[in-house]
Scaffold this active site. Structure first.
Site, PDB file in Angstrom:
ATOM      1  N   HIS A   1       0.734  -1.138   0.033  1.00 49.95           N
ATOM      2  CA  HIS A   1      -0.037   0.097   0.160  1.00 49.95           C
ATOM      3  C   HIS A   1       0.809   1.144  -0.023  1.00 49.95           C
ATOM      4  O   HIS A   1       1.618   1.479   0.752  1.00 49.95           O
ATOM      5  CB  HIS A   1      -0.713   0.101   1.082  1.00 49.95           C
ATOM      6  CG  HIS A   1      -1.978  -1.141   1.252  1.00 49.95           C
ATOM      7  ND1 HIS A   1      -3.290  -0.711   0.723  1.00 49.95           N
ATOM      8  CD2 HIS A   1      -1.858  -2.365   1.611  1.00 49.95           C
ATOM      9  CE1 HIS A   1      -4.020  -2.050   0.840  1.00 49.95           C
ATOM     10  NE2 HIS A   1      -3.094  -2.851   1.390  1.00 49.95           N
ATOM     11  N   CYS A   2       0.511   2.102  -0.867  1.00 47.47           N
ATOM     12  CA  CYS A   2       1.256   3.349  -1.107  1.00 47.47           C
ATOM     13  C   CYS A   2       0.235   4.458  -0.882  1.00 47.47           C
ATOM     14  O   CYS A   2      -0.502   4.677  -1.723  1.00 47.47           O
ATOM     15  CB  CYS A   2       2.213   3.324  -2.528  1.00 47.47           C
ATOM     16  SG  CYS A   2       3.221   1.977  -3.043  1.00 47.47           S
TER      17      CYS A   2
END
Length: 160
Positions: free
Chosen positions: A116-117
């Site tokens: 997850h960015c």
């Protein structure tokens, strides 16, 4: 390299026909890719939790962070995933605060390794709860902490 017995759909190795992220990595969906190379693919999260929310997935089917080991290959893959995510957010959301990490079982929603960015703020704010570490119970692990955990042990003896 993985033993042949662990290769195949649903386990470590080749694509899993039922895994949505394997389908996206093979570009067999209409999901627009932000990045694709021989190791990873990146795309916007379908249900974003932040100002910008991208996922970077391995093209190899690796179910969760629990399947990663202290191996050069695993360390290199996670480092590459983090680098791709950082470059995408710096390009698309400069001047923001970022978070990078992985959900750990039993909190992960898709059994396929994905980073997850997040370019903050969280939207809506309560979504930050999904990205808390639960210590020994799992939860969210920051990418840098995972890299520390899987960093290969040097095989070269230290000189004193």
């Amino acid at each position: 390299m993985l033993p042949a017995a662990t290769k195949g759909g649903g386990m470590l190795g080749g694509p899993s026909p039922s895994c949505i992220f394997c389908q996206i990595a093979r570009s067999s969906t209409s999901t627009p890719l932000l990045h694709s190379d021989e190791k990873v693919a990146a795309f916007p999260d379908i249900n974003p939790s932040a100002f910008r929310h991208y996922l970077v997935i391995s093209k190899e089917h690796i179910p969760t962070v629990k399947d990663l080991q202290r191996r050069t290959e695993d360390f290199s893959l996670v480092s590459h995933m983090l680098n791709v995510g950082q470059n995408l957010l710096q390009r698309d959301a400069p001047q923001k605060q970022y978070r990078f990490g992985f959900h750990q079982p039993p909190v992960n929603s898709v059994d396929h390794l994905h980073l997850h960015c997040l370019a903050l703020p969280f939207e809506p704010r309560w979504r930050c709860v999904k990205y808390l570490s639960l210590g020994p119970l799992g939860g969210f692990i920051e990418a840098e902490k995972l890299l520390e955990r899987i960093k290969p042990v040097s095989s070269t003896p230290l000189k004193l």
